[in-house]
Design a protein around this motif. Sequence first.
Motif, PDB file in Angstrom:
ATOM      1  N   LEU A 197      13.079  11.607   2.450  1.00 55.98           N
ATOM      2  CA  LEU A 197      14.063  10.592   2.798  1.00 55.98           C
ATOM      3  C   LEU A 197      15.023  11.096   3.876  1.00 55.98           C
ATOM      4  O   LEU A 197      15.388  12.267   3.888  1.00 55.98           O
ATOM      5  CB  LEU A 197      14.881  10.184   1.570  1.00 55.98           C
ATOM      6  N   HIS A 198      15.422  10.171   4.759  1.00 53.06           N
ATOM      7  CA  HIS A 198      16.385  10.489   5.799  1.00 53.06           C
ATOM      8  C   HIS A 198      17.418   9.376   5.873  1.00 53.06           C
ATOM      9  O   HIS A 198      17.088   8.198   5.761  1.00 53.06           O
ATOM     10  CB  HIS A 198      15.695  10.611   7.167  1.00 53.06           C
ATOM     11  N   SER A 199      18.670   9.750   6.058  1.00 51.94           N
ATOM     12  CA  SER A 199      19.743   8.775   6.212  1.00 51.94           C
ATOM     13  C   SER A 199      20.322   8.884   7.613  1.00 51.94           C
ATOM     14  O   SER A 199      20.499   9.983   8.133  1.00 51.94           O
ATOM     15  CB  SER A 199      20.840   9.022   5.177  1.00 51.94           C
ATOM     16  N   SER A 200      20.609   7.736   8.214  1.00 51.60           N
ATOM     17  CA  SER A 200      21.196   7.751   9.554  1.00 51.60           C
ATOM     18  C   SER A 200      22.093   6.546   9.745  1.00 51.60           C
ATOM     19  O   SER A 200      22.067   5.590   8.961  1.00 51.60           O
ATOM     20  CB  SER A 200      20.095   7.736  10.621  1.00 51.60           C
ATOM     21  N   LEU A 201      22.910   6.596  10.771  1.00 53.96           N
ATOM     22  CA  LEU A 201      23.703   5.458  11.206  1.00 53.96           C
ATOM     23  C   LEU A 201      23.091   4.921  12.490  1.00 53.96           C
ATOM     24  O   LEU A 201      22.798   5.686  13.407  1.00 53.96           O
ATOM     25  CB  LEU A 201      25.156   5.871  11.448  1.00 53.96           C
ATOM     26  N   THR A 228      12.048   6.633   5.175  1.00 52.29           N
ATOM     27  CA  THR A 228      11.155   7.688   4.710  1.00 52.29           C
ATOM     28  C   THR A 228      10.065   7.899   5.752  1.00 52.29           C
ATOM     29  O   THR A 228       9.647   6.943   6.427  1.00 52.29           O
ATOM     30  CB  THR A 228      10.531   7.346   3.339  1.00 52.29           C
ATOM     31  N   SER A 229       9.619   9.126   5.884  1.00 53.84           N
ATOM     32  CA  SER A 229       8.628   9.448   6.922  1.00 53.84           C
ATOM     33  C   SER A 229       7.312   8.725   6.714  1.00 53.84           C
ATOM     34  O   SER A 229       6.539   8.544   7.653  1.00 53.84           O
ATOM     35  CB  SER A 229       8.387  10.966   6.960  1.00 53.84           C
ATOM     36  N   SER A 230       7.049   8.272   5.497  1.00 54.99           N
ATOM     37  CA  SER A 230       5.785   7.583   5.219  1.00 54.99           C
ATOM     38  C   SER A 230       5.848   6.084   5.506  1.00 54.99           C
ATOM     39  O   SER A 230       4.848   5.378   5.413  1.00 54.99           O
ATOM     40  CB  SER A 230       5.371   7.804   3.755  1.00 54.99           C
ATOM     41  N   LEU A 231       7.048   5.559   5.860  1.00 54.81           N
ATOM     42  CA  LEU A 231       7.198   4.145   6.222  1.00 54.81           C
ATOM     43  C   LEU A 231       8.325   4.061   7.260  1.00 54.81           C
ATOM     44  O   LEU A 231       9.364   3.458   7.023  1.00 54.81           O
ATOM     45  CB  LEU A 231       7.523   3.293   4.984  1.00 54.81           C
ATOM     46  N   LYS A 232       8.096   4.648   8.399  1.00 54.35           N
ATOM     47  CA  LYS A 232       9.146   4.841   9.398  1.00 54.35           C
ATOM     48  C   LYS A 232       9.691   3.531   9.959  1.00 54.35           C
ATOM     49  O   LYS A 232      10.842   3.462  10.379  1.00 54.35           O
ATOM     50  CB  LYS A 232       8.613   5.709  10.539  1.00 54.35           C
ATOM     51  N   THR A 273       0.846  -1.208   0.000  1.00 57.19           N
ATOM     52  CA  THR A 273       0.000   0.000   0.000  1.00 57.19           C
ATOM     53  C   THR A 273       0.872   1.246   0.000  1.00 57.19           C
ATOM     54  O   THR A 273       0.602   2.216  -0.722  1.00 57.19           O
ATOM     55  CB  THR A 273      -0.920   0.010   1.234  1.00 57.19           C
ATOM     56  N   TRP A 274       1.952   1.209   0.802  1.00 62.40           N
ATOM     57  CA  TRP A 274       2.887   2.335   0.821  1.00 62.40           C
ATOM     58  C   TRP A 274       3.501   2.566  -0.556  1.00 62.40           C
ATOM     59  O   TRP A 274       3.621   3.707  -1.014  1.00 62.40           O
ATOM     60  CB  TRP A 274       3.999   2.072   1.840  1.00 62.40           C
TER      61      TRP A 274
END
Length: 407
Positions: A92-96, A153-157, A75-76
């Motif tokens: 989009l967000h990138s992190s360690l 991504t904020s829409s599929l945290k 659905t996402w």
Amino acid sequence: MKPWEKRLKDLSIDLEYCFRNYMEPDMFRKNTNNFLQTSRTVTFIIQKNKESIPNFDVWYTNEVRNAWESDEVMTWAKDARNVIEKEGDLDLHSSLKLSLIFSHLEEKDIIINTEKSELLNAGLKKLVRFTQKNLPTGISKSAVIKIERQWVTSSLKQRELLEALVYVYARIFDCCRSLADHLKIYLDKSIKKPLELKNLFENNNRIKYLKLNNRKQYSVKSESVRLCRNFKPNQVFIDAHNSNKLQLTNLENIFEFHVTTAEKIFHNYGHHISILFLFNENWKLVDFIGTQFEDHSDKFIFSRYIADRIITLKAFGLVWISEAWVRSFPGNYTKAIKDMPITGELLSVDIIDGAGNHKRTAWNIIRAINDNSLDLNKIEDKDNHQSIYSYFLTPATRALKNNKNAK
């Protein structure tokens, strides 16, 4: 190729570019957009060709609409494609992410998130200090720090983005394979299977493991190998296969077959490798993995690894066959497991499905000192140490249950 096969192949190429450019923010953004847009066109093309598909409405309702209706990730993917086409890029967000693993249970992990690479070493030092200060010696020596680069991504945290894309591809591949079966044709062999791309995902540099027992970094890699057409199995395998009169379509028969085969293999070779078999909801084999553990840290890594594999492959059941040492527990955690006295050896076969059914057979391995002969002594159910093996398989058990609940 059918038109929808060509588009499925395009989708696999888009996904490979996502792997290659995972560390390049702008390229990864573009590749992700391309993948999600292409993913939606596969079913559009199938619908466009519905006149050439017998009983199309029934097949499409069962294999696409009903199968994906309650699937959060699918659905996402549909909604994300609409965002990309009508509003712009995904957020989009990138992190360690650093996770201290000292148990098979994920909820026990200690996690540190950071947005900048230069903070990685500080986070590692913090987890090492915590381990030395708070964990008993026997546990700390087996602990592992998982170092993970993540795109979200904020829409599929709740899902790592590349993992979600692999999942989407696997579901679309299953759809196309089902259509090929429906049409009584074979899916083109040049189209990459989900497992091949799953291997790329696992082999990607996004995850490293730091073992605290030697402070060295490791990664998990797997390879697919081509079947050797000239291979001739050992007679023990042929005999086990020929003697089997069971229909291998349910838990009971699958279990009985593997118990019988494992016993024959052990008697023939004097040992049995550790091996995991994964099955779909019809108890058809979808994957198998052989492994060898160097230390207890490897068991932590492997138990999480197979859980991820179960989720991606939508597995419904598993069979785990292994040998194990029986050790005497000193009553505290001052000793690492490898240093605890060995009191015996076991061979065991476990089968588990997504409904929570679990059967187990285990044997004591009896070694005759004088003539080096081996024998197996079946253990009574009440002494099968089932809770110990269930604990090791807890991540896999939860993943199987998750797949069943997602149906």
